[in-house]
Design an enzyme around this catalytic site. Sequence first.
Site, PDB file in Angstrom:
ATOM      1  N   LYS A 173       0.862  -1.191   0.000  1.00  0.00           N
ATOM      2  CA  LYS A 173       0.000   0.000   0.000  1.00  0.00           C
ATOM      3  C   LYS A 173       0.891   1.230   0.000  1.00  0.00           C
ATOM      4  CE  LYS A 173      -3.050   2.367   3.250  1.00  0.00           C
ATOM      5  NZ  LYS A 173      -4.005   2.173   4.336  1.00  0.00           N
TER       6      LYS A 173
HETATM    7  C1  R5P Z   1      -2.023   4.846   7.849  1.00  0.00           C
HETATM    8  O1  R5P Z   1      -0.936   4.375   8.022  1.00  0.00           O
HETATM    9  C2  R5P Z   1      -3.201   4.023   7.840  1.00  0.00           C
HETATM   10  O2  R5P Z   1      -2.861   2.721   7.433  1.00  0.00           O
HETATM   11  C3  R5P Z   1      -4.385   4.496   7.021  1.00  0.00           C
HETATM   12  O3  R5P Z   1      -5.289   3.476   7.051  1.00  0.00           O
HETATM   13  C4  R5P Z   1      -4.055   4.806   5.599  1.00  0.00           C
HETATM   14  O4  R5P Z   1      -3.264   5.918   5.510  1.00  0.00           O
HETATM   15  C5  R5P Z   1      -5.277   4.887   4.669  1.00  0.00           C
HETATM   16  O5  R5P Z   1      -6.134   5.827   5.025  1.00  0.00           O
HETATM   17  P1  R5P Z   1      -6.286   7.227   4.288  1.00  0.00           P
HETATM   18  O6  R5P Z   1      -6.967   6.926   2.999  1.00  0.00           O
HETATM   19  O7  R5P Z   1      -7.120   8.004   5.239  1.00  0.00           O
HETATM   20  O8  R5P Z   1      -4.916   7.792   4.068  1.00  0.00           O
END
Ligand code: R5P
Length: 260
Positions: A173
Amino acid sequence: MDWGMENRISRIIKPDTNRTVMLAVDHGYFLGPTSGLEDPAKTIEPILPYADSLMLTRGVLRTSVAPKSDIPIVLRVSGGTSIVGKSLANENITVSMEDAIKLNVSAVALSIFVGSDYEKETLTSLSRLVDAGEKYGIPVLAVTAVGKEMARDVRYLGLCCRIAAELGAHIVKTYYCDNFNRIVKNCPVPIVIAGGKKIEEKKALELAYNAVNEGAIGVDMGRNIFQSDCPQGMIKAVREIVHNKLSVKAAFDLYKSEKK
Ligand code: R5P
């Protein structure tokens, strides 16, 4: 790849499109009561039917998701730091693989902090997690966390994604950036993008569109869904982009009609 591992991955990445809409609500593990997640159960419930999986901590899983739910779980298993602490990068593994299995998760997730003072610790944690996951057939999603001082560019994110894949992560991710297709090209495992801080709905849909158009297999999005003025409209619109290649304009129209 063994049957269990492959089966779990196919619960997250939908075989009919080879894409996925992951809903991220794990922010509280270092941010505490994040805006929009004050009552996680209330936030999650109306948008869950449109998510392919749910990324969260074990505390929120136990308290806010019904055990009879069949949503695949991607369990956040790194942490140990907070927004008011000395360094967000100083994370460790916070959940044993045995407990993740007891919680019947489809994957576990951990952040790596490449270029930080804790680069080595977070990368070796990833390797240990992959070893444990391989033992039981549990896939590992590596999150390429970006420190304040790091540029979210193709060179840096490409480096992080490739290292995560080399160390054995099954899914990575990361963040969308210019020349994103080069990151995808140089990463041998599937990539999903985070949404990042809340931006205008149309911009967030553009982000999702551009990412999948350039090779991401989907999104792992949080704030741009649950902090929207119409979370259900947003996740439906994102879903149509990811799985059905809907245009940004049509997806935005869908969001607007849901908002009405
Ligand atoms: C951050 O490390 C977390 O894993 C969040 O879940 C991630 O950043 C995704 O969320 P967002 O779309 O709010 O950035």
